[in-house]
Design an enzyme around this catalytic site. Structure first.
Site: not given
Length: 288
Positions: A263-264
């Protein structure tokens, strides 16, 4: 293992905290963090890189261990953050360096690159956006806020400063949530919960609208100077999608793009893979 030092430098009366390691090496890599984190996000990456590179990782004002001046005393804009970072790096007498940008680190770092292209030897972008293609539906709430800031349009932006949102940023899109240390969101939330910090974040989020306006300048810089660029991108990032990584190829056809199944905050579970990409890239693409 190379020791990491923890220091502060005074910039216009503000104490700017930074982590530093590997000072004996010729190549320098500056690590620029995102929201709502700090140089703490690089805690696992620095030891892997400092055996080969000089590493400097500052905290912006309002983040981590740097001073957190009131919004009435300090202008929280990306222009100003860039100026503070630039002065902090000047105080360390850094003439040339590569930079790693993530999230808010991208508008800080790309501003610096446009102002001083002669200083930038390479760029590593880890979910650090520079193209319209990178924006996801996450940004839908930003448009009303940017167009007409008021109590109603502020509500979803204020939600970004809550613990639930911070946990979401760290866990959404990862391939194994048990790999994500709660230390990450706990430390970030402590910063967000400081008195006055939510107002700081609102000011910066409002100013974020200036970043897409600068994209043409950044693209012109890429085309003219062709800095070596490595994109190591969490492809499941709900904030900056993988199209933002692929878009670099338009202006930098020789760039490398690696999409990771995370993810981020990709460093939380893929720090080793990212470190290996960086080591190979900087040792083959950049001369000291």
């Amino acid at each position: 293992m190379t020791a990491i030092t923890y220091r502060k430098v005074l910039v216009d009366g503000i104490n700017v905290f930074y982590r530093e390691a590997g000072e004996e090496h010729e190549q320098t890599l500056v690590l620029l963090h995102g929201f709502p984190s700090s140089s703490h996000m690089f805690r696992n990456l620095i030891p892997s890189l400092s055996e080969r590179f000089h590493i400097v990782a500052p905290d912006y004002p309002g983040y981590g261990y740097s001073d957190c001046p009131d919004i009435r005393q300090f202008s929280y804009t990306f222009d100003h953050l860039e100026e503070v970072v630039e002065e902090a790096l000047n105080s360390l007498k850094l003439k040339r360096f590569s930079m790693y940008v993530q999230d808010y680190g991208a508008p800080v770092g790309f501003r610096l690159a446009v102002k001083h292209p002669e200083k930038i030897t390479a760029i590593i972008s880890q979910n650090g956006n520079a193209y319209q293609e990178g924006f996801t539906s996450f940004w839908d709430a930003a448009q009303p806020f940017w167009s007409n800031r008021n109590a109603e349009t502020e509500k979803p932006i204020r939600q970004l400063c809550t613990l639930a949102s911070t946990i979401w940023q760290y866990t959404e899109g990862v391939h194994d949530k048990t790999h994500i240390s709660p230390d990450a969101w706990t430390f970030d939330q402590m910063g967000l919960d400081r008195p006055g910090n939510v107002e700081i974040q609102l000011a910066l989020f409002e100013d974020y609208r200036t970043n897409p306006q600068l994209y043409p300048q950044w693209h012109a810089y890429f085309r003219q100077y062709q800095p070596p660029l490595l994109a190591v991108w969490g492809k499941n990032d709900p904030i900056f999608g993988s199209a933002g990584a692929e878009a670099f190829k338009r202006d930098l056809p020789q760039c490398e793009v690696h999409l990771l199944d995370t993810g981020h905050f990709a460093l939380e579970e893929d720090a080793d893979a990212i470190a290996q990409h960086i080591i190979r890239f900087l040792t083959t693409k950049v001369s000291a």
